[in-house]
Design an enzyme around this catalytic site. Sequence first.
Site, PDB file in Angstrom:
ATOM      1  N   ASP A  84      36.065  84.250  20.348  1.00  0.00           N
ATOM      2  CA  ASP A  84      37.463  84.232  19.896  1.00  0.00           C
ATOM      3  C   ASP A  84      37.569  83.496  18.545  1.00  0.00           C
ATOM      4  O   ASP A  84      38.149  84.015  17.572  1.00  0.00           O
ATOM      5  CB  ASP A  84      38.292  83.516  20.975  1.00  0.00           C
ATOM      6  CG  ASP A  84      39.794  83.691  20.841  1.00  0.00           C
ATOM      7  OD1 ASP A  84      40.225  84.480  19.984  1.00  0.00           O
ATOM      8  OD2 ASP A  84      40.521  83.042  21.614  1.00  0.00           O
ATOM      9  N   TYR A 111      33.983  80.504  30.151  1.00  0.00           N
ATOM     10  CA  TYR A 111      34.539  80.837  31.461  1.00  0.00           C
ATOM     11  C   TYR A 111      33.490  80.914  32.576  1.00  0.00           C
ATOM     12  O   TYR A 111      33.832  81.154  33.743  1.00  0.00           O
ATOM     13  CB  TYR A 111      35.375  82.122  31.393  1.00  0.00           C
ATOM     14  CG  TYR A 111      36.744  81.930  30.734  1.00  0.00           C
ATOM     15  CD1 TYR A 111      37.177  80.670  30.315  1.00  0.00           C
ATOM     16  CD2 TYR A 111      37.604  83.008  30.540  1.00  0.00           C
ATOM     17  CE1 TYR A 111      38.422  80.497  29.715  1.00  0.00           C
ATOM     18  CE2 TYR A 111      38.855  82.836  29.945  1.00  0.00           C
ATOM     19  CZ  TYR A 111      39.265  81.583  29.536  1.00  0.00           C
ATOM     20  OH  TYR A 111      40.496  81.417  28.959  1.00  0.00           O
ATOM     21  N   ASP A 171      25.945  89.249  16.348  1.00  0.00           N
ATOM     22  CA  ASP A 171      27.281  88.676  16.175  1.00  0.00           C
ATOM     23  C   ASP A 171      28.286  89.824  16.114  1.00  0.00           C
ATOM     24  O   ASP A 171      28.194  90.688  15.237  1.00  0.00           O
ATOM     25  CB  ASP A 171      27.269  87.880  14.862  1.00  0.00           C
ATOM     26  CG  ASP A 171      28.588  87.192  14.583  1.00  0.00           C
ATOM     27  OD1 ASP A 171      29.625  87.586  15.154  1.00  0.00           O
ATOM     28  OD2 ASP A 171      28.574  86.272  13.759  1.00  0.00           O
TER      29      ASP A 171
HETATM   30  N1  AR6 Z   1      29.472  87.583  18.858  1.00  0.00           N
HETATM   31  C1  AR6 Z   1      29.154  88.054  20.095  1.00  0.00           C
HETATM   32  N2  AR6 Z   1      29.146  87.274  21.194  1.00  0.00           N
HETATM   33  C2  AR6 Z   1      29.471  85.981  21.027  1.00  0.00           C
HETATM   34  C3  AR6 Z   1      29.818  85.411  19.775  1.00  0.00           C
HETATM   35  C4  AR6 Z   1      29.799  86.276  18.656  1.00  0.00           C
HETATM   36  N3  AR6 Z   1      30.111  85.851  17.440  1.00  0.00           N
HETATM   37  N4  AR6 Z   1      30.085  84.090  19.964  1.00  0.00           N
HETATM   38  C5  AR6 Z   1      29.900  83.830  21.277  1.00  0.00           C
HETATM   39  N5  AR6 Z   1      29.520  84.960  21.910  1.00  0.00           N
HETATM   40  P1  AR6 Z   1      33.108  82.975  25.138  1.00  0.00           P
HETATM   41  P2  AR6 Z   1      34.670  83.519  27.581  1.00  0.00           P
HETATM   42  C6  AR6 Z   1      29.191  85.178  23.328  1.00  0.00           C
HETATM   43  O1  AR6 Z   1      32.992  81.533  25.489  1.00  0.00           O
HETATM   44  O2  AR6 Z   1      33.571  83.011  28.440  1.00  0.00           O
HETATM   45  C7  AR6 Z   1      37.380  80.905  24.042  1.00  0.00           C
HETATM   46  O3  AR6 Z   1      37.641  79.595  23.675  1.00  0.00           O
HETATM   47  C8  AR6 Z   1      28.854  83.988  24.180  1.00  0.00           C
HETATM   48  O4  AR6 Z   1      27.497  83.621  24.011  1.00  0.00           O
HETATM   49  O5  AR6 Z   1      33.393  83.335  23.741  1.00  0.00           O
HETATM   50  O6  AR6 Z   1      35.343  84.803  27.952  1.00  0.00           O
HETATM   51  C9  AR6 Z   1      38.631  81.712  24.340  1.00  0.00           C
HETATM   52  O7  AR6 Z   1      39.714  81.308  23.527  1.00  0.00           O
HETATM   53  C10 AR6 Z   1      29.124  84.540  25.576  1.00  0.00           C
HETATM   54  O8  AR6 Z   1      27.990  85.280  26.038  1.00  0.00           O
HETATM   55  O9  AR6 Z   1      34.252  83.717  26.035  1.00  0.00           O
HETATM   56  C11 AR6 Z   1      38.873  81.396  25.772  1.00  0.00           C
HETATM   57  O10 AR6 Z   1      39.564  80.171  25.932  1.00  0.00           O
HETATM   58  C12 AR6 Z   1      30.275  85.529  25.363  1.00  0.00           C
HETATM   59  O11 AR6 Z   1      30.355  85.725  23.950  1.00  0.00           O
HETATM   60  C13 AR6 Z   1      37.481  81.267  26.354  1.00  0.00           C
HETATM   61  O12 AR6 Z   1      36.655  80.903  25.267  1.00  0.00           O
HETATM   62  C14 AR6 Z   1      31.610  85.049  25.855  1.00  0.00           C
HETATM   63  O13 AR6 Z   1      31.748  83.656  25.608  1.00  0.00           O
HETATM   64  C15 AR6 Z   1      36.977  82.572  26.890  1.00  0.00           C
HETATM   65  O14 AR6 Z   1      35.746  82.364  27.519  1.00  0.00           O
END
Ligand code: AR6
Length: 169
Positions: A34, A126, A10
């Site tokens: 986020d 995304y 995390d």
């Molecule tokens: N620590 C590390 N990685 C994480 C965590 C964490 N706590 N939580 C999720 N991931 P995403 P995106 C991973 O959806 O695709 C949001 O709503 C997850 O498994 O967080 O860039 C924003 O506001 C994945 O591999 O980001 C935008 O609207 C990675 O982080 C949108 O999502 C990215 O997943 C951005 O989408």
Amino acid sequence: MVTIRLVQGDITEQSADAVVNAANSSLLGGGGVDGAIHRAGGPEILAECRALRASRYGRGLPVGQAVATTAGRLPARWVIHTVGPVFSREEDRSELLASCHRESLRIADEIGARTVAFPAVSTGVYGWPPEDAARIAVETVRAARTSVEEVRFVLFDERAYRAFAERLD
Ligand code: AR6
């Protein structure tokens, strides 16, 4: 040269000078990483994001760019917010994903961060395939001219971790 490390876990628990947030253009929070960063870091982060929207980024932070705020209660000094592209099969948006990494490192240089933790930007909501995102992220960081000493990719799930591990072999 930047040292690249991988961690499965995390990102909100990482001690680093800066942690990168996979934000959206509104800078006002969302789900995934986020949501986790805003929850763990507390309201100071959102307050700075709102101030950025009221000043430099009235129309939001464009895709591929990055901006820093406080990290609030996180064990980091700064959060660098970047907006990844939504994956598309019709259009190649790789350059925008590369730009997220380049711009985040440029902002890290501006604020003097030497250790920077990145999530796998764009690979969640995304929809970017983790294997391709890992290729772009690792190539871009390796090619960057930066004073950052350590980039730590913090991968939440096994598939993303494996994708990055294979790139570093
Ligand atoms: N620590 C590390 N990685 C994480 C965590 C964490 N706590 N939580 C999720 N991931 P995403 P995106 C991973 O959806 O695709 C949001 O709503 C997850 O498994 O967080 O860039 C924003 O506001 C994945 O591999 O980001 C935008 O609207 C990675 O982080 C949108 O999502 C990215 O997943 C951005 O989408």
